[in-house]
Design an enzyme around this catalytic site. Structure first.
Site, PDB file in Angstrom:
ATOM      1  N   HIS A 166      -1.532 -12.962  -0.983  1.00 60.24           N
ATOM      2  CA  HIS A 166      -2.694 -13.464  -0.236  1.00 60.24           C
ATOM      3  C   HIS A 166      -2.502 -14.900   0.244  1.00 60.24           C
ATOM      4  CE1 HIS A 166      -5.522 -10.120  -1.952  1.00 60.24           C
ATOM      5  NE2 HIS A 166      -4.577  -9.665  -1.148  1.00 60.24           N
ATOM      6  N   ASN A 173      -7.221   1.727   3.636  1.00 59.22           N
ATOM      7  CA  ASN A 173      -6.304   1.606   4.782  1.00 59.22           C
ATOM      8  C   ASN A 173      -6.972   1.702   6.147  1.00 59.22           C
ATOM      9  OD1 ASN A 173      -4.212   1.471   2.911  1.00 59.22           O
ATOM     10  ND2 ASN A 173      -3.765   3.664   3.024  1.00 59.22           N
ATOM     11  N   HIS A 185       0.822  -1.218   0.000  1.00 56.76           N
ATOM     12  CA  HIS A 185       0.000   0.000   0.000  1.00 56.76           C
ATOM     13  C   HIS A 185       0.853   1.263   0.000  1.00 56.76           C
ATOM     14  CE1 HIS A 185      -4.267  -1.550   1.148  1.00 56.76           C
ATOM     15  NE2 HIS A 185      -3.662  -2.345   0.301  1.00 56.76           N
TER      16      HIS A 185
HETATM   17  C1  HEM Z   1      -4.489  -7.429  -6.719  1.00 54.84           C
HETATM   18  C2  HEM Z   1      -5.096  -6.507  -6.031  1.00 54.84           C
HETATM   19  C3  HEM Z   1      -5.341  -6.630  -4.551  1.00 54.84           C
HETATM   20  C4  HEM Z   1      -6.519  -6.443  -3.923  1.00 54.84           C
HETATM   21  C5  HEM Z   1      -7.832  -6.038  -4.562  1.00 54.84           C
HETATM   22  C6  HEM Z   1      -6.305  -6.706  -2.519  1.00 54.84           C
HETATM   23  C7  HEM Z   1      -7.279  -6.614  -1.544  1.00 54.84           C
HETATM   24  C8  HEM Z   1      -7.122  -6.985  -0.215  1.00 54.84           C
HETATM   25  C9  HEM Z   1      -8.159  -6.921   0.783  1.00 54.84           C
HETATM   26  C10 HEM Z   1      -9.576  -6.426   0.568  1.00 54.84           C
HETATM   27  C11 HEM Z   1      -7.632  -7.382   1.949  1.00 54.84           C
HETATM   28  C12 HEM Z   1      -8.352  -7.483   3.293  1.00 54.84           C
HETATM   29  C13 HEM Z   1      -8.302  -6.136   3.995  1.00 54.84           C
HETATM   30  C14 HEM Z   1      -9.190  -6.052   5.212  1.00 54.84           C
HETATM   31  O1  HEM Z   1      -9.914  -6.979   5.518  1.00 54.84           O
HETATM   32  O2  HEM Z   1      -9.187  -5.005   5.885  1.00 54.84           O
HETATM   33  C15 HEM Z   1      -6.262  -7.744   1.680  1.00 54.84           C
HETATM   34  C16 HEM Z   1      -5.396  -8.279   2.599  1.00 54.84           C
HETATM   35  C17 HEM Z   1      -4.076  -8.561   2.347  1.00 54.84           C
HETATM   36  N1  HEM Z   1      -3.396  -8.287   1.180  1.00 54.84           N
HETATM   37 FE1  HEM Z   1      -4.201  -7.724  -0.580  1.00 54.84          FE
HETATM   38  N2  HEM Z   1      -5.006  -7.067  -2.328  1.00 54.84           N
HETATM   39  C18 HEM Z   1      -4.364  -7.026  -3.536  1.00 54.84           C
HETATM   40  C19 HEM Z   1      -3.031  -7.265  -3.766  1.00 54.84           C
HETATM   41  C20 HEM Z   1      -2.110  -7.556  -2.790  1.00 54.84           C
HETATM   42  C21 HEM Z   1      -0.683  -7.579  -2.977  1.00 54.84           C
HETATM   43  C22 HEM Z   1       0.022  -7.223  -4.279  1.00 54.84           C
HETATM   44  C23 HEM Z   1      -0.132  -7.942  -1.794  1.00 54.84           C
HETATM   45  C24 HEM Z   1       1.304  -8.118  -1.429  1.00 54.84           C
HETATM   46  C25 HEM Z   1       2.242  -8.509  -2.258  1.00 54.84           C
HETATM   47  C26 HEM Z   1      -1.215  -8.142  -0.859  1.00 54.84           C
HETATM   48  C27 HEM Z   1      -1.069  -8.556   0.442  1.00 54.84           C
HETATM   49  C28 HEM Z   1      -2.104  -8.686   1.332  1.00 54.84           C
HETATM   50  C29 HEM Z   1      -1.943  -9.296   2.646  1.00 54.84           C
HETATM   51  C30 HEM Z   1      -0.668  -9.930   3.189  1.00 54.84           C
HETATM   52  C31 HEM Z   1      -3.183  -9.199   3.284  1.00 54.84           C
HETATM   53  C32 HEM Z   1      -3.534  -9.647   4.719  1.00 54.84           C
HETATM   54  C33 HEM Z   1      -3.170  -8.538   5.691  1.00 54.84           C
HETATM   55  C34 HEM Z   1      -3.436  -8.856   7.141  1.00 54.84           C
HETATM   56  O3  HEM Z   1      -3.922  -9.943   7.481  1.00 54.84           O
HETATM   57  O4  HEM Z   1      -3.164  -7.957   7.967  1.00 54.84           O
HETATM   58  N3  HEM Z   1      -2.399  -7.870  -1.494  1.00 54.84           N
HETATM   59  N4  HEM Z   1      -5.977  -7.473   0.351  1.00 54.84           N
END
Ligand code: HEM
Ligand SMILES: *[C@@H]1O[C@H](CO)[C@@H](O)[C@H](O)[C@H]1NC(C)=O
Ligand SMILES: *[C@@H]1O[C@H](CO)[C@@H](O)[C@H](O)[C@H]1NC(C)=O
Length: 311
Positions: free
Chosen positions: A183, A83, A55
């Site tokens: 993810h 965020n 982010h």
């Molecule tokens: C492709 C587009 C992406 C979308 C639409 C997206 C969307 C999201 C959403 C909606 C969440 C949950 C947030 C919440 O519940 O508050 C999430 C969590 C997460 N995302 Fe993504 N994401 C994307 C790409 C990425 C990328 C590129 C990475 C890292 C290389 C990433 C790493 C993570 C991680 C590690 C979590 C879990 C965070 C936690 O448990 O604290 N995401 N993402």
């Protein structure tokens, strides 16, 4: 101007892995130790630190702007929609920054570089393959809530919108599929997967959906958590296997199945080739980490990651 805006953002050629080897040889080991300790205290923190770097990089480049607190004069990124109540790990970064300022005998390591290193160290601590992090980023002196709202992809996007978003950051479809592999770690709140749960039942594994229905009802419990893959504290290819089995939690994850052309089965490719995923994920993280860094005399090295240096 228009041509420059359409071209890929500068993918930081000035960054180098040994940027701090003279000025603070103990910086990297200190960061690694503190990331390990934070993950021991709370395994999810590894996921949160990886996402913090993502982010940061997607809003005006990897410049530590996400870490700036709001001021009377500036509405920053922390309360932007993607965020607010979602990004975590700010306190861990504060702890790391203070420790690094001590071992470096001064303000030497940028907040943006700390984010890049903490992401890598998290991935390694949770079973991923290591990669060299390119360093030498400097920190932004401003942050923008509007840019965070506009530039970070949402989980409600279809594949073409996701591809456009990644392309605007100089990243390809292949990068999108590999980086979505982030993810393999962490959790999402109900409000982000409710739509998929109740409106996309035909592409959902029934047992998976039934278990989630209990936790994430049609209304209420917005903050209830579900893991993004079956093994939320291990870097592996379960994320891709889950997508193939109708167990993608987010709409955006499921959309990765709809690639057209030569790259049309990248999800299956990574599901079947864990070694390739580990290799390519590191390379893609380096590429993401190179989005429009501030270098040379641009920006500053922030003393405290939450505030712009005084005077
Ligand atoms: C492709 C587009 C992406 C979308 C639409 C997206 C969307 C999201 C959403 C909606 C969440 C949950 C947030 C919440 O519940 O508050 C999430 C969590 C997460 N995302 Fe993504 N994401 C994307 C790409 C990425 C990328 C590129 C990475 C890292 C290389 C990433 C790493 C993570 C991680 C590690 C979590 C879990 C965070 C936690 O448990 O604290 N995401 N993402
Ligand atoms: C951030 O989230 C809190 C708690 O849900 C909410 O009260 C606040 O209005 C949100 N801030 C913004 C700027 O959306
Ligand atoms: C499902 O789709 C309908 C029609 O588009 C929409 O009104 C509804 O809000 C959606 N439900 C969820 C839980 O997102």
């Amino acid at each position: 101007m228009a041509a420059a805006a359409l071209a890929s953002p500068a993918l930081g050629q000035d960054l180098t892995p040994d940027f701090y080897s003279e000025t603070c040889p103990d910086a990297l080991s200190t960061i690694k130790l503190l990331v390990g300790a934070a993950i021991l205290r709370e395994p999810r923190m590894g996921a949160s630190l990886v996402r913090l770097h993502f982010h940061d990089c997607f809003v005006n480049g990897c410049d530590g702007s996400i870490l700036l607190d709001d001021t009377d004069d500036m509405v920053g990124e922390k309360l932007a929609k993607p965020n607010n109540n979602s990004v975590r790990g700010y306190e861990v970064i504060d702890t790391i920054k203070s420790a690094v300022n001590m071992v470096c005998l001064g303000n030497v390591v940028s907040c943006a570089d700390i984010l890049a290193l903490a992401a890598r160290d998290s991935i390694v601590a949770l079973g991923g393959t290591s990669y060299d992090v390119l360093l030498g980023r400097r920190d932004a002196t401003s942050a923008s809530m509007d840019d965070a709202n506009n530039d970070i992809p949402t989980p409600f996007m279809d594949l073409p919108a996701l591809q456009d978003n990644f392309e605007s950051h100089g990243l390809s479809l292949h990068d999108l599929v590999v980086l979505s592999g982030g993810h393999t770690l962490g959790y999402s709140r109900c409000l982000f997967f409710r739509g998929r749960l109740y409106n996309e039942t035909s592409s959902l594994d029934p047992a998976f959906a039934a278990a989630l229905d209990e936790r994430c009802p049609p209304a209420g419990d917005d903050d209830a958590l579900a893991s993004l893959d079956d093994t939320p504290t291990t870097v592996d290819t379960d994320y891709y296997q889950g997508i193939l089995q109708g167990r993608a939690l987010l709409h955006s994850d499921h959309q990765l199945l709809y690639q057209q052309g030569a790259d049309d089965d990248l999800v299956k490719y990574y599901a079947d080739n864990p070694d390739k995923f580990w290799e390519d994920f590191g390379a893609a993280m380096v590429k993401m980490g190179s989005i429009s860094p501030l270098t040379g005399d641009d920006g500053e090295i922030r003393e405290n990651c939450r505030v712009v240096n005084q005077e």
